[in-house]
Design an enzyme around this catalytic site. Structure first.
Site, PDB file in Angstrom:
ATOM      1  N   ASP A 158       0.822  -1.216   0.000  1.00  0.00           N
ATOM      2  CA  ASP A 158       0.000   0.000   0.000  1.00  0.00           C
ATOM      3  C   ASP A 158       0.862   1.274   0.000  1.00  0.00           C
ATOM      4  OD1 ASP A 158      -2.420   1.372   0.099  1.00  0.00           O
ATOM      5  OD2 ASP A 158      -3.170   0.303   1.853  1.00  0.00           O
ATOM      6  N   GLU A 191      -1.167   1.710  -5.039  1.00  0.00           N
ATOM      7  CA  GLU A 191      -0.701   3.091  -4.926  1.00  0.00           C
ATOM      8  C   GLU A 191      -1.787   4.047  -5.420  1.00  0.00           C
ATOM      9  OE1 GLU A 191      -0.140   4.413  -7.936  1.00  0.00           O
ATOM     10  OE2 GLU A 191       0.887   6.240  -7.327  1.00  0.00           O
ATOM     11  N   TRP A 192      -2.999   3.474  -5.683  1.00  0.00           N
ATOM     12  CA  TRP A 192      -4.238   4.213  -5.975  1.00  0.00           C
ATOM     13  C   TRP A 192      -4.206   4.996  -7.287  1.00  0.00           C
ATOM     14  CZ3 TRP A 192      -2.664   6.685  -0.851  1.00  0.00           C
ATOM     15  CH2 TRP A 192      -2.713   5.743   0.178  1.00  0.00           C
ATOM     16  N   GLY A 193      -3.177   4.770  -8.107  1.00  0.00           N
ATOM     17  CA  GLY A 193      -3.127   5.484  -9.384  1.00  0.00           C
ATOM     18  C   GLY A 193      -2.561   6.886  -9.273  1.00  0.00           C
ATOM     19  N   ASP A 194      -2.136   7.293  -8.066  1.00  0.00           N
ATOM     20  CA  ASP A 194      -1.669   8.672  -7.875  1.00  0.00           C
ATOM     21  C   ASP A 194      -0.467   9.016  -8.742  1.00  0.00           C
ATOM     22  OD1 ASP A 194      -3.636   8.777  -6.023  1.00  0.00           O
ATOM     23  OD2 ASP A 194      -2.347   9.214  -4.295  1.00  0.00           O
ATOM     24  N   ASN A 195       0.424   8.038  -8.925  1.00  0.00           N
ATOM     25  CA  ASN A 195       1.648   8.283  -9.708  1.00  0.00           C
ATOM     26  C   ASN A 195       1.672   7.456 -10.995  1.00  0.00           C
ATOM     27  OD1 ASN A 195       3.439   9.980  -7.690  1.00  0.00           O
ATOM     28  ND2 ASN A 195       2.468   8.359  -6.516  1.00  0.00           N
ATOM     29  N   ASP A 213     -10.193   3.812  -3.044  1.00  0.00           N
ATOM     30  CA  ASP A 213     -10.951   2.612  -2.652  1.00  0.00           C
ATOM     31  C   ASP A 213     -12.367   2.587  -3.229  1.00  0.00           C
ATOM     32  OD1 ASP A 213      -8.703   2.061  -1.278  1.00  0.00           O
ATOM     33  OD2 ASP A 213      -9.599   2.141   0.720  1.00  0.00           O
TER      34      ASP A 213
END
Ligand code: GLA
Length: 410
Positions: A158, A191-195, A213
């Site tokens: 995560d 990594e939630w797509g942030d980078n 999420d």
């Protein structure tokens, strides 16, 4: 002469350090081929958050086998956040919570393996996990050895408490640590797509989350202040354009499923269909011990699973949208296709789709479905029956939030 002497000294020094035990070879690059089709399994987070224990895991594994889920492809049992104590031990090792797991993590993993299933754990690239347990930052190689010794098969990694660190570097370090530890472990980037992990994740991991999420709703945004969680159609819409970055062994992960977590059965069916159409990992997130027959039927629809697991591994795309009646298309192997009609609106709709007037082009993968040139047989994957061919227009009613998925076979 002087030069030669220096060279010889350096050479003998390096032999000496090698002989003194510095023999660890640092490996790099992910384990290849561990996820040639999207991983299928169960993860504890969506329903249980940190309220997990060995009884839950054993019961979940038992049901995964007894219900027939294992037979249709569900394999991984993944413990998410909350499996550790709040502190590492005196050696700096992670400590599985002895109250939640009184028989020990190793014995639980052996239990899951004995059922013919695989086992996964969770940690985080930051100093602490999202729920405040010890994170891996600075302990990458030590934690990787810990997981290899436990014989786990899957690691979800995560991105909380990572202020100031570079995502690509952090995930590369952990990927290399896993490789060096020597036990093949599916590496799941969260990594939630942030980078934009789809731009750099392929040599590092086998799947990567592409959004924040999920929430158990059709098209909602749940605003939590500094962050939001998302209805399943919001995630699909958000990431429908990164399909060319997904494929065998490097999947766009649309998040654990919310099937059986409170939506209507029709919405659960649409959710499962769209995860199949997008070639997303199929990780159930519901409480198997309370699973209804309807939920089980959705999660074990073999014909939809075959669409998800198709070896071409192409993520589907939106072909058309008319007043909320959407058409999604997924190229399959052997020149076959899956076509899903999805009623995203709040009222029922009529479908009248003339195949021969629709040339469907997949520009990203340079493929084309042209029913004016070749006739395809049609099979309804929810009714599980043949319904004719593409010679005749497809006419049907479709309820709000419902789907009809057809497989077109040459
Ligand atoms: C993040 C992840 C979730 C879950 C929780 C655990 O929010 O995106 O999937 O792992 O952390 O704390």
């Amino acid at each position: 002469m002087k030069k030669i002497t220096i060279t010889l000294i350096v050479f003998s020094f390096s032999i000496a350090s090698f002989c003194q035990g510095n023999t660890h070879k640092q490996e790099s690059g992910k384990y290849e081929g561990l996820a040639n089709t999207p991983p299928m399994g169960w993860n504890s987070w969506n329903t249980f958050e940190t309220n997990i224990d060995e009884k839950l895991v054993k019961e979940t594994a038992n049901i995964m086998v007894a219900s027939g889920m294992k037979d249709v492809g569900y394999t991984y049992i993944v413990l998410d956040d909350g499996w550790m104590t709040k502190e590492r031990d005196a050696n700096g090792d992670l400590v599985p919570d002895p109250v939640k797991f009184p028989s020990g993590m190793k014995s639980l993993i052996d239990y899951v393996h004995a059922k013919g299933l695989k086992f996964g754990l969770y940690n985080c690239a930051g100093t602490k996990t999202c729920a405040g347990y010890p994170g891996t930052r600075g302990y990458e190689y030590q934690d990787a050895r810990f997981y290899a010794n436990l014989n786990i098969d899957f690691l979800k990694y995560d991105w909380c408490n990572t202020e100031g660190i570079n995502a690509k570097e952090a995930y590369t370090t952990m990927s290399n640590a896993l490789k060096t530890a020597g036990k093949p472990i599916v590496f799941s980037l969260c990594e939630w797509g942030d980078n934009q992990p789809w731009n750099w994740g392929k040599p590092i991991g086998n799947l990567w989350r592409i959004s924040g999420d999920i929430s158990p709703c059709f098209d909602c945004e749940d605003n939590h202040g500094s962050w939001s969680s998302w209805g399943f159609m919001k995630i699909i819409e958000m990431r429908k354009d990164i399909r060319k970055f997904s494929g065998p062994d490097h999947w766009n992960d649309f998040d654990m499923m919310e099937v059986g977590d409170g939506m209507t059965n029709v919405e659960d069916k649409s959710h499962f269909t769209m995860w199949s159409m997008m070639a997303s990992p199929l990780i159930a997130g519901n409480d198997f011990r309370k699973m209804s027959k309807e939920t089980l039927a959705v999660l074990t629809n073999k014909e939809l699973i075959a669409v998800n697991q198709d070896k071409l591994g192409i993520q589907g795309f939106k072909y058309a949208n008319q007043d909320g009646l959407e058409i999604w298309v997924k190229p399959l192997s052997d020149g076959n296709w899956a076509v899903t009609f999805l009623n995203r609106s709040t009222t029922s709709k009529k479908i009248n789709f003339d195949w021969t007037k629709n040339l469907i082009k997949d520009a990203d993968f340079n493929l084309e479905l042209d029913p004016s040139k070749a006739v395809f047989k049609l099979r309804d994957l929810w009714l599980n029956k043949e319904i004719g061919t593409t010679k005749k227009a497809f006419i049907s009613d479709i309820a709000s939030h419902d789907v009809i998925t057809l497989k077109l076979t040459k």
